[in-house]
Design a protein around this motif. Structure first.
Motif, PDB file in Angstrom:
ATOM      1  N   VAL A 185      -0.631  -5.913  43.367  1.00 26.39           N
ATOM      2  CA  VAL A 185       0.177  -5.749  42.473  1.00 26.39           C
ATOM      3  C   VAL A 185       1.024  -3.691  43.070  1.00 26.39           C
ATOM      4  CG1 VAL A 185       0.846  -5.179  39.875  1.00 26.39           C
ATOM      5  CG2 VAL A 185      -0.435  -7.169  40.660  1.00 26.39           C
ATOM      6  N   GLU A 186       1.925  -2.909  42.086  1.00 27.31           N
ATOM      7  CA  GLU A 186       1.723  -1.672  42.634  1.00 27.31           C
ATOM      8  C   GLU A 186       2.236  -1.902  41.431  1.00 27.31           C
ATOM      9  OE1 GLU A 186       3.706   1.336  46.042  1.00 27.31           O
ATOM     10  OE2 GLU A 186       4.946  -0.655  46.033  1.00 27.31           O
ATOM     11  N   PHE A 187       2.210   0.182  41.278  1.00 29.44           N
ATOM     12  CA  PHE A 187       1.870   0.298  39.983  1.00 29.44           C
ATOM     13  C   PHE A 187       2.519   2.268  40.468  1.00 29.44           C
ATOM     14  CE2 PHE A 187      -0.910  -2.355  38.494  1.00 29.44           C
ATOM     15  CZ  PHE A 187      -0.044  -2.767  37.066  1.00 29.44           C
ATOM     16  N   SER A 188       3.549   2.365  40.754  1.00 35.17           N
ATOM     17  CA  SER A 188       4.071   3.387  41.069  1.00 35.17           C
ATOM     18  C   SER A 188       5.157   4.736  40.043  1.00 35.17           C
ATOM     19  CB  SER A 188       4.474   3.174  42.230  1.00 35.17           C
ATOM     20  OG  SER A 188       5.884   2.223  42.648  1.00 35.17           O
ATOM     21  N   ASN A 189       4.766   5.695  40.517  1.00 38.23           N
ATOM     22  CA  ASN A 189       5.936   6.968  40.442  1.00 38.23           C
ATOM     23  C   ASN A 189       6.788   7.134  41.301  1.00 38.23           C
ATOM     24  OD1 ASN A 189       4.971   6.841  37.336  1.00 38.23           O
ATOM     25  ND2 ASN A 189       3.203   8.044  38.041  1.00 38.23           N
ATOM     26  N   ILE A 190       8.008   7.650  40.885  1.00 31.11           N
ATOM     27  CA  ILE A 190       9.080   7.983  42.138  1.00 31.11           C
ATOM     28  C   ILE A 190      10.158   8.774  41.407  1.00 31.11           C
ATOM     29  CG2 ILE A 190      10.608   5.880  41.482  1.00 31.11           C
ATOM     30  CD1 ILE A 190      10.998   5.967  45.054  1.00 31.11           C
ATOM     31  N   ASP A 191      10.415   9.641  41.575  1.00 26.75           N
ATOM     32  CA  ASP A 191      10.987  10.770  41.918  1.00 26.75           C
ATOM     33  C   ASP A 191      12.843  10.967  42.418  1.00 26.75           C
ATOM     34  OD1 ASP A 191      12.665  12.893  40.683  1.00 26.75           O
ATOM     35  OD2 ASP A 191      10.811  14.336  41.035  1.00 26.75           O
ATOM     36  N   PHE A 192      13.711  10.104  42.074  1.00 26.26           N
ATOM     37  CA  PHE A 192      14.712  10.128  42.872  1.00 26.26           C
ATOM     38  C   PHE A 192      15.643  11.633  42.887  1.00 26.26           C
ATOM     39  CE2 PHE A 192      14.709   6.080  42.236  1.00 26.26           C
ATOM     40  CZ  PHE A 192      14.418   5.692  43.533  1.00 26.26           C
ATOM     41  N   GLN A 193      15.319  12.392  43.552  1.00 26.06           N
ATOM     42  CA  GLN A 193      15.994  13.804  43.595  1.00 26.06           C
ATOM     43  C   GLN A 193      17.353  13.865  43.911  1.00 26.06           C
ATOM     44  OE1 GLN A 193      12.723  16.095  45.217  1.00 26.06           O
ATOM     45  NE2 GLN A 193      11.502  15.784  43.943  1.00 26.06           N
ATOM     46  N   LYS A 194      18.255  15.023  42.955  1.00 22.20           N
ATOM     47  CA  LYS A 194      19.458  14.807  42.912  1.00 22.20           C
ATOM     48  C   LYS A 194      19.429  15.487  44.624  1.00 22.20           C
ATOM     49  CE  LYS A 194      20.604  16.588  38.651  1.00 22.20           C
ATOM     50  NZ  LYS A 194      21.327  17.769  37.994  1.00 22.20           N
ATOM     51  N   SER A 195      19.183  15.933  45.625  1.00 20.83           N
ATOM     52  CA  SER A 195      18.834  16.548  46.583  1.00 20.83           C
ATOM     53  C   SER A 195      18.632  15.555  47.394  1.00 20.83           C
ATOM     54  CB  SER A 195      17.962  17.398  47.042  1.00 20.83           C
ATOM     55  OG  SER A 195      16.468  16.721  47.198  1.00 20.83           O
ATOM     56  N   GLY A 196      18.013  14.182  47.615  1.00 19.42           N
ATOM     57  CA  GLY A 196      18.203  12.837  48.758  1.00 19.42           C
ATOM     58  C   GLY A 196      16.722  13.204  48.903  1.00 19.42           C
ATOM     59  N   ALA A 197      15.615  14.001  48.500  1.00 19.62           N
ATOM     60  CA  ALA A 197      14.335  13.483  48.605  1.00 19.62           C
ATOM     61  C   ALA A 197      14.134  12.323  47.217  1.00 19.62           C
ATOM     62  CB  ALA A 197      14.018  14.764  48.586  1.00 19.62           C
ATOM     63  N   SER A 198      12.646  11.653  47.577  1.00 25.45           N
ATOM     64  CA  SER A 198      12.275  10.838  47.090  1.00 25.45           C
ATOM     65  C   SER A 198      10.614  10.531  46.847  1.00 25.45           C
ATOM     66  CB  SER A 198      13.012   8.908  47.258  1.00 25.45           C
ATOM     67  OG  SER A 198      12.887   9.411  48.276  1.00 25.45           O
ATOM     68  N   PRO A 199      10.021  12.015  46.434  1.00 25.22           N
ATOM     69  CA  PRO A 199       8.194  11.838  46.210  1.00 25.22           C
ATOM     70  C   PRO A 199       7.676  10.450  45.639  1.00 25.22           C
ATOM     71  CG  PRO A 199       9.260  13.784  45.158  1.00 25.22           C
ATOM     72  CD  PRO A 199      10.004  12.775  45.956  1.00 25.22           C
TER      73      PRO A 199
END
Length: 148
Positions: A32-46
């Motif tokens: 089971v995975e819990f995550s936070n992801i940030d889809f940035q306008k620049s195309g980065a996704s930390p």
């Protein structure tokens, strides 16, 4: 002849921070995975996350940070150049048996997902890898942020 209707994905709906949960039953363990992801306008996704692995007799927790770039192609969400860093696992025997961290350091190709649903505050996508398709690896996200 009929043509399948392909919904045009509005990438602006994807921009921003999402909290996600996914689960998968693999041969003799579950995750089971819990995550936070940030889809940035620049195309980065930390991304940051915690994965709980368990089998009948043992368990392990993996914490990770990852960097990647994202792109849209039709209804496909593609994570490119995915690299895990700052990861740790709390059960080394479990890790060695299932090769969890070894798989994280080996470079992989692009991860391709199909977007099932995208609204202003809900995102659902499914892994497009034939190996996982029958297992139904689906990620469900909303516009909150998990304390990981």
């Amino acid at each position: 002849m009929s043509y399948a209707q392909t919904e045009i994905i509005d990438q602006k709906k994807l921009w921003g921070k999402w909290s996600c949960i996914a689960s998968l039953d693999v041969e003799d363990y579950q995750l089971v995975e819990f995550s936070n992801i940030d889809f940035q306008k620049s195309g980065a996704s930390p991304q940051t996350g915690i994965v709980h692995f368990s089998n009948e007799s043992d368990e392990a927790f993996l914490k990770y940070e990852a960097k990647s770039n994202w792109a849209l192609r039709g209804n496909q969400l593609i994570f490119q150049n995915l690299k895990f860093h700052n990861f740790s696992i709390d059960n080394h025997e479990f890790d060695q048996h299932y090769h969890i961290t070894k798989d994280l350091v080996e470079p992989a190709g692009d991860d391709v997902f199909s977007i099932i649903k995208l609204t202003a505050d809900e995102l659902v996508y499914r892994f497009d890898n034939a190996d996982f398709e029958s297992l139904g690896f689906t990620v469900v996200c909303d516009k909150s942020e998990l304390a990981l």
